[in-house]
Design an enzyme around this catalytic site. Sequence first.
Site, PDB file in Angstrom:
ATOM      1  N   ASN A   9      47.609  38.884  39.711  1.00 17.45           N
ATOM      2  CA  ASN A   9      47.554  37.923  40.504  1.00 17.45           C
ATOM      3  C   ASN A   9      47.995  37.092  38.970  1.00 17.45           C
ATOM      4  OD1 ASN A   9      47.425  35.271  41.269  1.00 17.45           O
ATOM      5  ND2 ASN A   9      45.281  35.523  41.867  1.00 17.45           N
ATOM      6  N   TRP A  10      49.215  36.494  38.702  1.00 13.72           N
ATOM      7  CA  TRP A  10      49.628  35.531  37.665  1.00 13.72           C
ATOM      8  C   TRP A  10      49.124  34.487  37.782  1.00 13.72           C
ATOM      9  CZ3 TRP A  10      55.504  37.461  36.503  1.00 13.72           C
ATOM     10  CH2 TRP A  10      55.346  38.845  36.233  1.00 13.72           C
ATOM     11  N   LYS A  11      48.710  33.598  38.833  1.00 15.84           N
ATOM     12  CA  LYS A  11      48.124  32.431  39.259  1.00 15.84           C
ATOM     13  C   LYS A  11      49.322  31.416  38.663  1.00 15.84           C
ATOM     14  CE  LYS A  11      43.513  34.027  39.146  1.00 15.84           C
ATOM     15  NZ  LYS A  11      42.180  33.640  38.908  1.00 15.84           N
ATOM     16  N   HIS A  99      42.583  33.271  48.496  1.00 14.66           N
ATOM     17  CA  HIS A  99      42.215  33.021  47.114  1.00 14.66           C
ATOM     18  C   HIS A  99      40.991  32.314  47.347  1.00 14.66           C
ATOM     19  CE1 HIS A  99      41.441  33.256  42.872  1.00 14.66           C
ATOM     20  NE2 HIS A  99      41.881  34.403  43.086  1.00 14.66           N
ATOM     21  N   GLU A 101      40.491  30.513  44.792  1.00  9.84           N
ATOM     22  CA  GLU A 101      40.883  28.873  44.109  1.00  9.84           C
ATOM     23  C   GLU A 101      41.392  28.208  45.354  1.00  9.84           C
ATOM     24  OE1 GLU A 101      42.958  30.884  40.989  1.00  9.84           O
ATOM     25  OE2 GLU A 101      40.926  31.690  40.128  1.00  9.84           O
ATOM     26  N   GLU A 171      36.189  39.195  45.863  1.00  7.44           N
ATOM     27  CA  GLU A 171      36.365  38.673  44.828  1.00  7.44           C
ATOM     28  C   GLU A 171      35.145  37.467  44.472  1.00  7.44           C
ATOM     29  OE1 GLU A 171      40.564  38.478  42.911  1.00  7.44           O
ATOM     30  OE2 GLU A 171      40.339  36.973  43.791  1.00  7.44           O
ATOM     31  N   GLY A 177      37.606  34.790  36.340  1.00 10.00           N
ATOM     32  CA  GLY A 177      38.087  34.015  35.202  1.00 10.00           C
ATOM     33  C   GLY A 177      36.708  33.749  34.317  1.00 10.00           C
ATOM     34  N   SER A 217      37.398  39.247  36.641  1.00  2.00           N
ATOM     35  CA  SER A 217      36.941  39.834  35.319  1.00  2.00           C
ATOM     36  C   SER A 217      37.121  41.072  35.301  1.00  2.00           C
ATOM     37  CB  SER A 217      35.836  39.173  34.710  1.00  2.00           C
ATOM     38  OG  SER A 217      35.706  37.748  34.864  1.00  2.00           O
ATOM     39  N   GLY A 238      43.380  39.076  37.352  1.00  2.00           N
ATOM     40  CA  GLY A 238      43.836  38.007  37.017  1.00  2.00           C
ATOM     41  C   GLY A 238      44.435  37.624  35.597  1.00  2.00           C
ATOM     42  N   GLY A 239      43.433  37.286  34.747  1.00  2.00           N
ATOM     43  CA  GLY A 239      43.968  37.089  33.360  1.00  2.00           C
ATOM     44  C   GLY A 239      44.203  38.557  32.635  1.00  2.00           C
TER      45      GLY A 239
HETATM   46  P1  PGA Z   1      40.429  37.304  36.813  1.00  2.00           P
HETATM   47  O1  PGA Z   1      40.836  36.701  38.420  1.00  2.00           O
HETATM   48  O2  PGA Z   1      40.660  38.639  36.824  1.00  2.00           O
HETATM   49  O3  PGA Z   1      40.908  36.401  35.743  1.00  2.00           O
HETATM   50  O4  PGA Z   1      39.178  36.946  36.811  1.00  2.00           O
HETATM   51  C1  PGA Z   1      40.889  37.602  39.345  1.00  2.00           C
HETATM   52  C2  PGA Z   1      41.745  36.585  40.558  1.00  2.00           C
HETATM   53  O5  PGA Z   1      41.157  35.530  40.844  1.00  2.00           O
HETATM   54  O6  PGA Z   1      42.362  37.209  41.384  1.00  2.00           O
END
Ligand code: PGA
Length: 256
Positions: A9-11, A99, A101, A171, A177, A217, A238-239
């Site tokens: 997930n590149w956000k 998600h 967010e 999640e 994050g 994470s 994500g990251g």
């Molecule tokens: P993260 O994000 O790996 O940076 O914690 C995961 C996500 O939000 O899908």
Amino acid sequence: MRRKFVAGNWKMNTDTAKARDLASQVVAGLAANPAWADKVQVAVCPPFPYLAVAAEAIKGSKVGLGAQNCHHEASGAFTGEVSPAMLKDSGCHYVILGHSERRHKMGETDAQINHKTKAALQHGLTVILCVGETLAERQEQRTLAVLKEQFHHGCHGLSREQMSNVVLAYEPVWAIGTGHNATPEQAQEAHAFLRGRASEEFGPEVASKLQILYGGSLVPDNAPQLLAQPDVDGGLIGGASLDAGRFLKIIEAGAR
Ligand code: PGA
């Protein structure tokens, strides 16, 4: 036997050049390690403007393409929105919905997420449906109640057949994050609970086939332990998905 699935997930990150490079490096990494691709389904989910660039870069490879959101209508006067049909037309196979967010920063409700899920499935997309508790909810021992609600409302009204095109992502909001991942035991507990809910609502066959990804994470260091849990079928990253080397290491861990 459920196949492992690792999705990036590149956000709201990358630009044209970075999206092209990142997708190409993932393709090259999988091509160099065909055994990983046999065992692990892989997808990248870039921001909307770079879907076409990534689609070109992954053409003919085993890497799938996903988007990070969609609207529930097929077309029309919805300025700024993107429809499931447009995602299909852009080469997407997947869409991430619900998600945290979007739930917590954009105020998306379970009802909206359910609406979007139905629309995406109707247009032939596979939905990566995210659920997860906040830190306060965990501290108040409400984790399982929150997961039950989010799963129930998110998948409300879906047929068993439609459920075969749903992937769940657990999640925990406090892990996203933050560098504080759930422990393998915490993840396993949540995943086993969600599979139990799926069995309750859609029957044991749907539940046994349902892929449930962990996200929050997830990095190369903790991937082997987390992905070894019996009900953890992969990860939503994500990251660490913004660096092809780190993302590929997580895929490697999933292939073990
Ligand atoms: P993260 O994000 O790996 O940076 O914690 C995961 C996500 O939000 O899908």
